[in-house]
Design an enzyme around this catalytic site. Structure first.
Site, PDB file in Angstrom:
ATOM      1  CD  GLU A 173      -1.327  -2.344   2.081  1.00 56.39           C
ATOM      2  OE1 GLU A 173      -2.136  -3.026   2.737  1.00 56.39           O
ATOM      3  OE2 GLU A 173      -0.088  -2.575   2.050  1.00 56.39           O
TER       4      GLU A 173
ATOM      5  CB  ALA B  43       9.974 -34.055 -14.838  1.00 55.39           C
TER       6      ALA B  43
ATOM      7  CB  SER C  50      14.751 -39.915 -15.143  1.00 50.37           C
ATOM      8  OG  SER C  50      15.827 -39.577 -14.278  1.00 50.37           O
TER       9      SER C  50
ATOM     10  CG  ASP D 207      18.206 -40.072 -10.419  1.00 48.51           C
ATOM     11  OD1 ASP D 207      18.247 -41.102 -11.121  1.00 48.51           O
ATOM     12  OD2 ASP D 207      17.173 -39.395 -10.256  1.00 48.51           O
TER      13      ASP D 207
ATOM     14  CD  GLU E  20      14.748 -31.475  -7.237  1.00 50.36           C
ATOM     15  OE1 GLU E  20      15.128 -32.178  -8.195  1.00 50.36           O
ATOM     16  OE2 GLU E  20      15.329 -30.443  -6.873  1.00 50.36           O
TER      17      GLU E  20
END
Length: 378
Positions: free
Chosen positions: A54, A158, A172, A204, A307
């Site tokens: 504001e 994903a 992946s 991974d 994730e």
């Protein structure tokens, strides 16, 4: 027919988003002044400790020669009514002579609320609840901090169009495109911790860091949290153990936390936290909420990013620990029934038994679509 000030509230919401991350732990707030059906001044809360939306809007009006007494103020959150790091916005609105204020939602903070009542008591016309759900979504992080001891958790996954997150061999890289992956790195830059399951950690071998140019400062990297009952041996060549063990945390069972592997990890610089039993079947019954509360209380993590993988993601959703789910859908089709899917582990008998979410936004990201979802009850 919607409220006539809805288009202006949407502009105020878009402005508020410009303060995302920097405003924390304050809410992101946007405000516009409207005169004769047009926006004549704008403002948003740029950062914690800086003037509220504001006040920024009134400053913009002064620079433009706009007279606030001839305008309606449209603001996403009820103007504050207390002295904190800044004076109360309710008094500034009254001093500016604004006759009409349109508010998205009431302030949930008991210390700051009351601005609408103050203005009404002093003759200002106040309308509440315009695009209230969208305004609640805007400050869902702030609501989490005010109403719970938890951090605000974003789940990111994903998938291909047929809902696959990897090939049957576990590959992946990469389902999503470079633009979407850059978005994930931006998230990592802004959160306090990134959380993954043990399978993701082992398959991974991730770094879980932000690697965008200009954002690679090791001192600003998020903590890496791995949830697993199978702790690694220190000599194994995991990037997290070789590159940043002091920023790596393992959430595990009480038995695993007392093992030789846990002792070796602690000596290597890692943190090993035993999670108590929660009484639910998710991930062996471990109390994930306990770990999240620990991240906020011990490490001041206001935001966490999960994730995956799929089992962890489903457990977090089922336990109500995800406030925002970002699904990155790639225009690819795997068409392999044996490839792992987004989620697995439920067996609902009817559609009434499925886990329901509500879609709040969609966005094109390169060739992908990013779908933002939230719990229906939020």
């Amino acid at each position: 027919m919607g409220h006539p000030y809805e288009p202006f509230m949407r502009e105020a919401i878009a402005l508020a988003e410009l303060g995302r991350w920097k405003a924390a732990p304050n809410p992101t707030v946007g405000a516009v002044l409207v005169q004769d059906g047009a926006i004549v001044a704008r403002g948003y809360h740029t950062a914690c400790g800086q003037p509220h939306a504001e006040i920024e809007c009134l400053r913009d009006a002064a620079e433009r020669g706009v007279k606030p007494a001839l305008c309606t103020l449209v603001v996403t959150l009820e103007p504050c009514n207390h002295y904190g790091k800044t004076p109360p916005c309710s008094q500034a609105i009254l001093d500016a002579g604004i006759p009409h204020v349109v508010v998205g939602m009431a302030d949930p903070n008991p210390k700051a609320k009351g601005g609408a009542q103050f203005l009404q008591e002093h003759g200002v016309q106040v309308e509440m609840g315009i695009l209230e759900q969208q305004c609640r979504d805007l400050v869902s992080d702030f609501l989490t901090w005010v109403e719970t001891p938890l951090p605000y958790t974003i789940l990111k996954l994903a998938a291909t169009l047929d809902g696959k997150i990897a090939t049957r061999s576990g590959n992946s890289r990469w389902i999503s495109g470079p633009e979407s992956r850059a978005r994930v790195h931006e998230l990592r830059h802004n959160v306090g911790a990134v959380i993954v399951g043990g399978t993701t950690f082992r398959k991974d071998n991730p770094q879980l860091t932000c690697r965008l140019e200009g954002m690679e400062d090791a001192g600003k990297q998020p903590l890496a949290v791995i949830i697993t009952s199978q702790l690694p041996n220190v000599p194994e060549a995991y990037k997290l153990l070789t590159e940043r063990p002091q920023q790596t945390i393992f959430w595990t069972s009480e038995d695993s936390a007392a093992s030789d592997a846990a002792r070796g990890l602690r000596e290597h610089g890692c943190t090993v936290l035993p999670l108590p039993m929660s009484g639910t079947g998710a991930l062996g019954g471990r109390d994930l909420a306990y770990g999240l509360r620990w991240l906020r209380s011990e490490h001041n993590c206001l935001y966490t990013l999960c994730e995956g993988g799929g089992k962890l993601a489903l457990a977090m959703l089922e336990l109500g620990l995800v406030q925002e789910f970002q699904l990155h859908m790639a225009p690819k089709i795997m068409a392999d029934s044996k490839a792992p899917g987004l989620f697995d582990g439920r067996s609902p008998a009817t559609m009434e038994d499925v886990l329901g979410l509500r879609m709040t936004a969609t966005e094109i990201s390169g060739e992908d679509v990013i779908i933002t979802l939230r719990r229906r009850e939020d």
